[in-house]
Design an enzyme around this catalytic site. Structure first.
Site, mmCIF file in Angstrom:
data_model
loop_
_atom_site.group_PDB
_atom_site.id
_atom_site.type_symbol
_atom_site.label_atom_id
_atom_site.label_comp_id
_atom_site.label_asym_id
_atom_site.label_seq_id
_atom_site.Cartn_x
_atom_site.Cartn_y
_atom_site.Cartn_z
ATOM 1 N N PRO A 9 -3.080 -143.454 -16.228
ATOM 2 C CA PRO A 9 -1.920 -142.789 -16.791
ATOM 3 C C PRO A 9 -0.936 -142.466 -15.812
ATOM 4 O O PRO A 9 0.136 -142.305 -16.067
ATOM 5 C CB PRO A 9 -2.558 -141.493 -17.283
ATOM 6 C CG PRO A 9 -3.831 -141.525 -17.537
ATOM 7 C CD PRO A 9 -4.551 -142.686 -16.337
ATOM 8 N N ARG B 18 -1.187 -164.365 -23.804
ATOM 9 C CA ARG B 18 -0.054 -164.915 -24.945
ATOM 10 C C ARG B 18 1.150 -165.822 -23.958
ATOM 11 O O ARG B 18 1.594 -166.520 -24.687
ATOM 12 C CB ARG B 18 0.698 -163.835 -25.795
ATOM 13 C CG ARG B 18 -0.328 -163.224 -26.490
ATOM 14 C CD ARG B 18 0.227 -162.011 -27.237
ATOM 15 N NE ARG B 18 1.303 -162.637 -28.172
ATOM 16 C CZ ARG B 18 0.979 -163.244 -29.341
ATOM 17 N NH1 ARG B 18 -0.210 -162.927 -30.017
ATOM 18 N NH2 ARG B 18 2.006 -163.432 -30.146
HETATM 19 N N1 4HQ Z 1 -7.269 -143.725 -18.300
HETATM 20 N N2 4HQ Z 1 -3.285 -146.367 -19.298
HETATM 21 C C1 4HQ Z 1 -8.981 -144.675 -16.529
HETATM 22 C C2 4HQ Z 1 -6.123 -144.061 -19.154
HETATM 23 C C3 4HQ Z 1 -5.056 -145.056 -18.942
HETATM 24 C C4 4HQ Z 1 -3.767 -145.227 -19.750
HETATM 25 C C5 4HQ Z 1 -7.654 -142.724 -18.581
HETATM 26 C C6 4HQ Z 1 -7.470 -144.682 -17.166
HETATM 27 C C7 4HQ Z 1 -9.155 -142.771 -17.480
HETATM 28 C C8 4HQ Z 1 -10.457 -143.166 -15.805
HETATM 29 N N3 4HQ Z 1 -5.291 -146.360 -18.284
HETATM 30 N N4 4HQ Z 1 -9.240 -143.281 -16.641
HETATM 31 N N5 4HQ Z 1 -3.028 -144.230 -20.432
HETATM 32 O O1 4HQ Z 1 -5.945 -143.161 -20.133
HETATM 33 O O2 4HQ Z 1 -4.262 -147.002 -18.417
#
Ligand code: 4HQ
Length: 253
Positions: free
Chosen positions: A94, A159
């Protein structure tokens, strides 16, 4: 040759892309390759431990450093040995920059992508600094792991591989390829629960139909995603079609 090397504790979950739909067909056609590197296979203790406690305390665990580092390095070495093209190590997080179609196209021009899908609360910051080239987010929400994000990247990038889409589809026809949202679609019946198909689509006039679709794309993008419309330069014809859409919207409130 596109190659994805995925570092994950849950390689089985990638059956969603490997065994279904367009991404599965392209894989079977040999248009790209999927390889998995499981940190659990790089443990040395009896319990095959892959998590560790966070310094400073608090709830949750962090990915244990050594098995994850060794899995990433093994992926890099195998990829590096394979060819001369560019290789990039991407971690799903995130905290990363947001994935969009422009980034997807950029990634589609890299021959080898190493996708690191973390679990638990995340990855030791020093490992990110030493082993990861780029952090990418698929959106502002919290997932339980990076796997779904990695699958989103794979699906969107595959894609773009020539030959991956059926011959009647094309990546140029996808939404966003022109920076705009898609136009509405209709199929049988001509009258569905009292709602008719727009007359122009029954006209057989392909030039008129193409114009109507572009007008709908422009109008819907203006209404629903003004942020996207700001990023595209409209030509004279597109300005006129957007005006026409707005005029019609006024007439049929
Ligand atoms: N993660 N976009 C991996 C995400 C996430 C997101 C949360 C990534 C937990 C360990 N990944 N960790 N938003 O929420 O890619």
């Amino acid at each position: 040759m596109s190659r994805f090397d995925i570092v994950t504790l849950f390689p089985e979950t990638f059956s969603a892309v490997a065994e279904h739909g367009i991404t599965s067909r392209a894989l079977k056609q040999g248009l790209y390759q999927l390889n998995f590197w499981n940190p659990r296979d790089f443990t040395h203790d009896k319990h095959r431990t892959v998590d560790d406690r966070p310094y400073g305390g608090g709830p949750g665990m962090v990915m244990m450093v050594e098995p994850l580092r060794d899995a990433i390095r093994a992926a890099k070495e195998s990829a590096g040995a394979d060819s001369s093209g560019e290789c990039r190590v991407i971690m799903l997080s995130p905290q990363g920059s947001k994935l969009d179609q422009q980034k997807v196209i950029e990634l589609s021009n890299i021959s080898q992508l190493i996708l690191v899908a973390g679990r638990y609360e995340g990855i030791d910051e020093r490992l990110i600094e030493s082993e990861i080239d780029e952090e990418l987010s698929i959106g502002d929400y919290v997932l339980s792991g990076g796997e779904l994000g990695a699958m989103v990247v794979i699906d969107a990038v595959v894609r773009q591989i020539p030959g991956a889409l059926g011959h009647q589809d094309s990546a140029e026809q996808d939404s966003f390829s022109n920076g705009l949202l898609d136009c509405p679609h209709y199929t049988r019946p001509e009258l569905f629960e009292g709602a008719a198909v727009p007359e122009v689509l029954l006209s057989g006039n392909h030039q008129l139909i193409e114009q109507w679709r572009l007008m709908q794309s422009l109008g819907r993008t203006a209404e629903r995603r003004p942020d996207l419309l700001q990023k595209v330069d409209l030509d004279e014809k597109q300005h006129k079609l957007l005006q026409k859409y707005r005029q019609r919207a006024k007439n049929y409130p």
